[in-house]
Design a protein around this motif. Structure first.
Motif, PDB file in Angstrom:
ATOM      1  N   LEU A 203       0.830  -1.208   0.000  1.00  9.44           N
ATOM      2  CA  LEU A 203       0.000   0.000   0.000  1.00  9.44           C
ATOM      3  C   LEU A 203       0.863   1.256   0.000  1.00  9.44           C
ATOM      4  O   LEU A 203       0.522   2.262  -0.641  1.00  9.44           O
ATOM      5  N   ALA A 204       1.976   1.201   0.698  1.00 10.88           N
ATOM      6  CA  ALA A 204       2.871   2.357   0.734  1.00 10.88           C
ATOM      7  C   ALA A 204       3.457   2.650  -0.646  1.00 10.88           C
ATOM      8  O   ALA A 204       3.741   3.809  -0.985  1.00 10.88           O
ATOM      9  N   ALA A 205       3.627   1.589  -1.443  1.00 13.09           N
ATOM     10  CA  ALA A 205       4.201   1.770  -2.783  1.00 13.09           C
ATOM     11  C   ALA A 205       3.164   2.180  -3.815  1.00 13.09           C
ATOM     12  O   ALA A 205       3.523   2.606  -4.917  1.00 13.09           O
ATOM     13  N   ALA A 206       1.879   2.057  -3.474  1.00 16.95           N
ATOM     14  CA  ALA A 206       0.822   2.406  -4.433  1.00 16.95           C
ATOM     15  C   ALA A 206       0.773   3.918  -4.630  1.00 16.95           C
ATOM     16  O   ALA A 206       0.941   4.692  -3.687  1.00 16.95           O
ATOM     17  N   ASP A 207       0.528   4.333  -5.859  1.00 15.52           N
ATOM     18  CA  ASP A 207       0.485   5.763  -6.162  1.00 15.52           C
ATOM     19  C   ASP A 207      -0.718   6.434  -5.505  1.00 15.52           C
ATOM     20  O   ASP A 207      -0.617   7.540  -4.975  1.00 15.52           O
ATOM     21  N   HIS A 208      -1.872   5.758  -5.542  1.00 14.13           N
ATOM     22  CA  HIS A 208      -3.096   6.322  -4.977  1.00 14.13           C
ATOM     23  C   HIS A 208      -3.828   5.221  -4.205  1.00 14.13           C
ATOM     24  O   HIS A 208      -3.972   4.108  -4.697  1.00 14.13           O
ATOM     25  N   VAL A 209      -4.271   5.534  -2.990  1.00 16.45           N
ATOM     26  CA  VAL A 209      -4.953   4.553  -2.138  1.00 16.45           C
ATOM     27  C   VAL A 209      -6.306   5.120  -1.708  1.00 16.45           C
ATOM     28  O   VAL A 209      -6.415   6.305  -1.354  1.00 16.45           O
ATOM     29  N   THR A 210      -7.316   4.267  -1.723  1.00 16.09           N
ATOM     30  CA  THR A 210      -8.641   4.636  -1.237  1.00 16.09           C
ATOM     31  C   THR A 210      -8.974   3.805  -0.002  1.00 16.09           C
ATOM     32  O   THR A 210      -8.840   2.581  -0.020  1.00 16.09           O
ATOM     33  N   VAL A 211      -9.386   4.480   1.054  1.00 16.63           N
ATOM     34  CA  VAL A 211      -9.818   3.823   2.286  1.00 16.63           C
ATOM     35  C   VAL A 211     -11.335   3.968   2.372  1.00 16.63           C
ATOM     36  O   VAL A 211     -11.871   5.073   2.215  1.00 16.63           O
ATOM     37  N   ILE A 212     -12.022   2.860   2.617  1.00 15.97           N
ATOM     38  CA  ILE A 212     -13.486   2.877   2.702  1.00 15.97           C
ATOM     39  C   ILE A 212     -13.899   2.451   4.105  1.00 15.97           C
ATOM     40  O   ILE A 212     -13.550   1.364   4.555  1.00 15.97           O
ATOM     41  N   GLY A 213     -14.633   3.302   4.796  1.00 19.65           N
ATOM     42  CA  GLY A 213     -15.111   2.976   6.131  1.00 19.65           C
ATOM     43  C   GLY A 213     -14.848   4.094   7.109  1.00 19.65           C
ATOM     44  O   GLY A 213     -13.735   4.638   7.163  1.00 19.65           O
ATOM     45  N   SER A 214     -15.864   4.458   7.907  1.00 22.82           N
ATOM     46  CA  SER A 214     -15.781   5.644   8.763  1.00 22.82           C
ATOM     47  C   SER A 214     -15.530   5.329  10.228  1.00 22.82           C
ATOM     48  O   SER A 214     -15.595   6.226  11.065  1.00 22.82           O
ATOM     49  N   GLY A 215     -15.261   4.087  10.568  1.00 22.40           N
ATOM     50  CA  GLY A 215     -15.044   3.737  11.968  1.00 22.40           C
ATOM     51  C   GLY A 215     -13.607   3.910  12.403  1.00 22.40           C
ATOM     52  O   GLY A 215     -12.773   4.491  11.698  1.00 22.40           O
ATOM     53  N   GLN A 216     -13.290   3.368  13.574  1.00 23.24           N
ATOM     54  CA  GLN A 216     -11.961   3.520  14.145  1.00 23.24           C
ATOM     55  C   GLN A 216     -10.887   2.910  13.266  1.00 23.24           C
ATOM     56  O   GLN A 216      -9.817   3.496  13.076  1.00 23.24           O
ATOM     57  N   SER A 217     -11.146   1.738  12.700  1.00 25.77           N
ATOM     58  CA  SER A 217     -10.137   1.097  11.847  1.00 25.77           C
ATOM     59  C   SER A 217      -9.843   1.948  10.618  1.00 25.77           C
ATOM     60  O   SER A 217      -8.681   2.111  10.228  1.00 25.77           O
TER      61      SER A 217
END
Length: 455
Positions: A203-217
């Motif tokens: 994930l660190a090497a990916a150019d663009h990352v999308t995170v889905i989810g509004s909780g603590q994690s």
């Protein structure tokens, strides 16, 4: 692979057999170890060792409950399996005292639980329970299991017997339907947050990352990715279905929803009221810790000091309608904003699904007991106030459940702060005595009207 011999049908039944060894059944096993007169117990877990959310033990992240919510303290502060006794055994009691930390790091909680699991007798890792049945002739449960080798392959079959059972099979990562095909494809960079640390370098090497989810994690993953990326080139998008990135309800009176008083109140409500209530209470247990929200804002603000905005997009109020591959390296998300009624397309290199967990279905493990099982109008197992499945009266043994009763006991079901109390309740019910005296009142709030108030 060997089969159980005839003598296995003649063994002395255990008083209690547990299926699964997560924090809740580990709590039960620890408290059962201290019951006066002793209980014959055995707990089975298919994993080779105890691990608690290893993919989310991000450095510096803490539990959202105080250290007193260990495996035993809120039922028995004198237990040798307490967190404070763990610290004492490692000569860390004074450092902890001076650290003045009420909320411990997740990695430390994991280490504490592994210490208990390494020293507590009667725990059998590398054993997969395959089926349970009721034996009418002997008035016991039959428990069939497979012993696994170090590689997880079947090594031997076995059977044991128990007067009572407790199911603590836990939860499983939830992946929204539109994203399941991508998450199941081994070459596609779509991961559930439960595996975040295993894929962190990718994930660190990916150019663009999308995170889905509004909780603590989701918040913790977003913050960790943000801190690892250079200012001005963050290239992160954080999406959420909720209307806002909202803080968890953590006021002192709000926390009383995680007391035995509220659990008893909720259990007594009509089924349809319970069904409507749980979804409305998401902010009690699915919001974000206020310190994490502050840390995210501080990090974003720091990156704006030179006059530019960080390349990070935070968008609540949207859901993913469809998802697919684009070319060979990209993921395409089609999203909809509920309030606006608008749609858009997001192209990204990797997706982290911080979409939470769901209770594991009990139908598989309970298939052999299905003729005896009583269900509610939605087909879910009925569970009484002692955490027992409601069974046909011909079954004289009890089947207790842990972390499978949100529909009957409410939002406190997965909360670590109720682990010891629930385990003590089960042991008091199972023994017909009171090895663990429990308080009759635990909250200042009076949930509902008392009988004399309803006149």
């Amino acid at each position: 692979m060997t089969a159980p011999g005839p003598q296995s049908n003649l063994d002395q039944p255990h008083d209690l057999v547990g299926v699964g060894i997560g924090p809740f059944n580990l709590s039960l096993a620890a408290l059962a170890h201290g019951v006066p007169g002793g209980l014959a117990t055995a707990f089975y877990e298919q994993r080779p060792t105890f691990r608690w959310h290893p993919g989310l033990l991000i450095e510096g992240t803490t539990l959202q409950v105080p250290f007193l919510a260990d495996l035993v303290t809120l039922a028995d502060p004198t237990s040798p399996w307490s967190f404070l006794n763990y610290l004492r055994g490692r000569e860390r009691l004074f450092p902890f005292y001076f650290a003045e930390k009420f909320h411990i790091q997740r990695a430390e909680y994991d280490a504490y639980c592994r210490w208990v699991s390494d020293h507590l007798p009667g725990l059998h890792f590398g054993h997969q329970v395959d089926a349970v049945r009721w034996n009418n002739e002997r008035d016991v449960f039959e428990v069939d299991y497979t012993q696994l080798d170090a590689g997880g392959e079947a090594e031997a079959l076995g059977r044991t017997h128990a007067r009572h059972l407790v199911l603590g099979v836990g939860t499983e990562p939830y992946i929204p339907e539109p994203l399941r095909p991508l998450a199941a494809a081994p070459t596609v960079p779509v991961f559930h947050s439960s595996d975040y640390l295993h894929h962190r370098n990718r994930l660190a090497a990916a150019d663009h990352v999308t995170v889905i989810g509004s909780g603590q994690s989701g918040a913790e993953v977003f913050l960790d990715l943000l801190r690892a990326r250079p200012a001005g080139a963050e290239r992160i998008h954080w999406l959420a279905r909720t209307e806002a990135f909202a803080p968890m309800e953590y006021s002192k009176l709000g926390l009383e929803h995680f007391t035995p008083d509220y659990t008893r109140y909720f259990h007594a409500l009509p089924e349809h009221v319970r069904n409507e209530l749980v979804p409305r209470q998401w902010q009690l247990h699915k919001g974000i810790d206020a310190d994490t929200i502050a840390a995210i804002h501080d990090e974003l603000y720091r990156r704006s000091l030179d006059g530019g905005w960080p390349d990070a997009v935070l968008t609540p109020g949207v859901h993913v309608r469809t998802a697919g591959r684009l070319a060979t390296t990209k993921v395409e998300l089609h999203v909809e904003h509920v309030q606006q009624g608008t749609r858009d397309r997001i192209v990204t290199d990797a997706v982290v699904l911080a979409t939470g967990y769901r209770e594991r279905p009990l139908d598989g493990i309970l298939a052999g007991l299905d003729p005896y099982l009583r269900r509610d109008s939605a087909g879910r197992p009925r569970i009484d106030d002692q955490y027992r499945l409601v069974l046909d009266p011909s079954v004289t043994g009890a089947v207790h459940v842990q972390n499978a009763e949100t529909h009957t006991h409410g939002v406190g079901t997965p909360d670590l702060g109720l682990a010891a109390w629930r385990a003590a309740t089960i042991l008091n019910s199972l023994t017909g005595k009171e090895p663990y005296p429990l308080p009759r009142r635990t909250a200042f709030t009076r949930f509902g009207l008392l009988p004399e108030q309803r006149r």
